[in-house]
Design an enzyme around this catalytic site. Structure first.
Site, mmCIF file in Angstrom:
data_model
loop_
_atom_site.group_PDB
_atom_site.id
_atom_site.type_symbol
_atom_site.label_atom_id
_atom_site.label_comp_id
_atom_site.label_asym_id
_atom_site.label_seq_id
_atom_site.Cartn_x
_atom_site.Cartn_y
_atom_site.Cartn_z
ATOM 1 N N TRP A 1 -10.004 9.770 -11.742
ATOM 2 C CA TRP A 1 -10.213 9.261 -10.388
ATOM 3 C C TRP A 1 -11.458 9.862 -9.752
ATOM 4 C CZ3 TRP A 1 -10.382 5.409 -7.773
ATOM 5 C CH2 TRP A 1 -10.014 5.245 -6.439
ATOM 6 N N ARG B 1 -14.964 21.430 -14.065
ATOM 7 C CA ARG B 1 -14.515 22.826 -14.113
ATOM 8 C C ARG B 1 -14.971 23.534 -15.376
ATOM 9 N NH1 ARG B 1 -8.157 23.464 -14.295
ATOM 10 N NH2 ARG B 1 -8.609 22.267 -16.191
ATOM 11 N N SER C 1 -5.325 1.644 -6.142
ATOM 12 C CA SER C 1 -6.544 1.692 -6.949
ATOM 13 C C SER C 1 -6.287 2.347 -8.298
ATOM 14 C CB SER C 1 -7.633 2.474 -6.200
ATOM 15 O OG SER C 1 -7.111 3.712 -5.731
ATOM 16 N N LYS D 1 5.222 6.646 -3.670
ATOM 17 C CA LYS D 1 5.071 5.462 -4.535
ATOM 18 C C LYS D 1 5.055 5.848 -6.008
ATOM 19 C CE LYS D 1 0.468 6.054 -5.543
ATOM 20 N NZ LYS D 1 -0.297 5.838 -6.783
ATOM 21 N N ASP E 1 -0.116 0.194 -2.296
ATOM 22 C CA ASP E 1 -0.139 1.175 -3.376
ATOM 23 C C ASP E 1 1.163 1.151 -4.170
ATOM 24 O OD1 ASP E 1 -1.371 3.086 -4.899
ATOM 25 O OD2 ASP E 1 -1.497 4.607 -3.340
ATOM 26 N N GLU F 1 1.649 11.771 -11.609
ATOM 27 C CA GLU F 1 1.989 12.571 -10.433
ATOM 28 C C GLU F 1 3.457 12.485 -10.042
ATOM 29 O OE1 GLU F 1 -0.430 10.296 -10.549
ATOM 30 O OE2 GLU F 1 -2.323 11.084 -9.761
#
Length: 333
Positions: A11, A33, A140, A193, A246, A283
Site C-alpha cells: 500500500w 526499512r 482500495s 471491515k 470499504d 489485518e
C-alpha cells in the site's frame, strides 16, 4: 510538493507511485526499512514482491537509513506501516511541523506502552498531541492504485491542513480524494471491515449462497456502525467510502487478503497455514481481538466479530461458526 512515504509494503508503494505520477509533478521519496530491500527496489524500479510488473514513475526515489533530513524537507509525510509500528513512528515525528497521515488500519494490541484497543488518532493524541495528523483510507486495493485504475479515498482529520495536503498530493484523474472531519468513523470502518471480510470469505468458502453473503455484509455494517457511534463517530460516515464502500470491496473482492483467510479456513486450513500462504499481512487476523475487546469495554454487541475471533482462536470450527450466528434468537432489525 515533496512527499515522504514511510514503509515500502504494497500500500505504501502504491500510494507513492500514485503521488509520483501526479500531473502536478510531486517529488516523492519511498523509505524502506531494510537497506537490501531498498537497493532491490532501486535496481528493479518496481516492487517485485508486492506489485510485480508495474514500473515506478520517474519522480519516485527509494531511500533508506536515517530520515532526519528527509522529514525536514517534506511537505507531507505518509506513515505506511502496520498498526503495530504506528506508535513508534508517531513518537519519532511528534515535533514534525508538516502534515502527517497514516494508512494503518485497526486497533492497537496490548503492549508495554498500552493496554490495547486504542485507535490510531488516540495513540497520536497520547504520544504526539501537537502533530497535525489524520488518516487516509477507503475502498482500495494496492494493485489497482498502482495500475492507476479509478479509486476514491477519504482524508480524515480535525486539522484542515492535513486534508488539504492529501487532496493536493493525490487527487487526480485516477484518484478522487474526499475530505472528512470524522476521523473516528473512518478509522472504525477501516478496522472492522477487515474482520467482517474474514466472515464473508468463510461464508463464500462454505458455499452458503448469495443470500447469506448479503445478510452477513448488511448485519456486519450494522455492527460496525454500533461500535462507531459508541466511540463518537457520525452515522453517515458508515454509508460512505470508508464504511460501506470499504466493507463491500474487502468482503467481496478477489484481491482481499482478509476474505482469502476466510476462504482458506473454510477449506479446512489452520490459521497458521492460511496466513503463511498469503505472503502479505491480513489485518483482520490481528484486529479481531482488539476490536472485540474495545466493544466489550463499551458494552457494544458484535456477534459477527465475536464469532470470527472464536474461529481464529480455534474455539469454533467453520461449520460451528455459521451455526452460532444462525441460531441466535430473533430480534428487530
Amino acid at each position: 510538493m515533496n512527499i515522504l512515504v514511510i514503509g515500502a509494503g504494497a500500500w505504501g508503494t502504491a500510494l507513492a507511485m500514485s503521488a509520483a505520477a501526479h500531473p502536478a509533478g510531486h517529488a516523492v521519496q519511498l523509505w524502506a526499512r531494510d537497506a537490501q530491500q531498498a537497493q532491490a527496489l532501486r535496481t528493479a524500479r518496481e516492487n517485485t514482491r508486492y506489485l510485480a510488473g508495474i514500473s515506478f514513475p520517474p519522480r519516485l526515489a527509494v531511500i533508506d537509513g536515517d530520515l532526519t533530513c528527509h522529514t525536514a524537507a517534506a511537505d507531507l509525510i505518509i506513515i505506511a506501516t502496520p498498526m503495530a509500528a504506528l506508535r513508534e513512528w508517531l513518537q519519532r515525528l511528534a515535533d514534525c511541523p508538516v502534515p502527517v497521515a497514516w494508512l494503518s488500519k485497526g486497533f492497537e494490541a496490548a503492549s508495554a506502552q498500552s493496554e490495547g484497543g486504542l485507535m490510531a488518532h488516540e495513540i497520536c493524541a497520547a504520544v504526539a498531541p501537537r502533530l497535525r495528523a489524520g488518516v487516509f483510507s477507503g475502498p482500495s486495493f494496492a494493485l489497482e492504485v498502482a495500475r492507476q485504475q479509478p479509486t476514491a479515498l477519504v482524508a480524515a482529520s480535525t486539522h484542515p491542513q492535513v486534508c488539504e495536503a492529501l487532496v493536493a498530493a493525490f487527487h487526480s484523474g485516477h484518484v478522487r480524494v474526499y475530505a472528512s472531519t470524522d476521523i473516528v468513523g473512518v478509522e472504525v470502518g477501516g478496522a472492522v471491515k477487515n474482520v467482517l471480510a474474514i466472515a464473508t470469505g468463510l461464508c463464500d468458502g462454505l458455499q452458503l449462497g448469495l443470500n447469506a453473503r448479503a445478510a452477513l455484509i448488511t448485519r456486519g455494517l450494522a455492527e460496525m456502525t454500533r461500535l462507531g457511534l459508541a466511540l463518537g463517530a457520525t452515522e453517515k460516515t458508515f454509508m460512505g467510502l470508508s464504511g460501506l464502500g470499504d466493507l463491500v470491496l474487502t468482503a467481496t473482492g478477489d484481491l482481499s487478503r482478509n476474505r482469502k483467510v476466510g476462504l482458506l479456513l473454510a477449506e479446512g486450513k489452520t490459521l497458521d497455514q492460511a496466513v503463511q500462504s498469503l505472503g502479505h499481512v491480513a489485518e483482520g487476523v490481528y484486529s479481531a481481538r482488539t476490536v472485540w475487546q474495545r466493544a466489550q469495554q463499551l458494552g457494544v454487541e458484535m456477534p459477527i466479530t465475536e464469532t470470527v475471533l472464536a474461529l481464529l482462536d480455534g474455539r469454533l470450527h467453520a461449520g460451528e461458526a455459521v451455526r452460532s450466528l444462525m441460531e441466535r434468537g430473533p430480534r428487530e432489525e
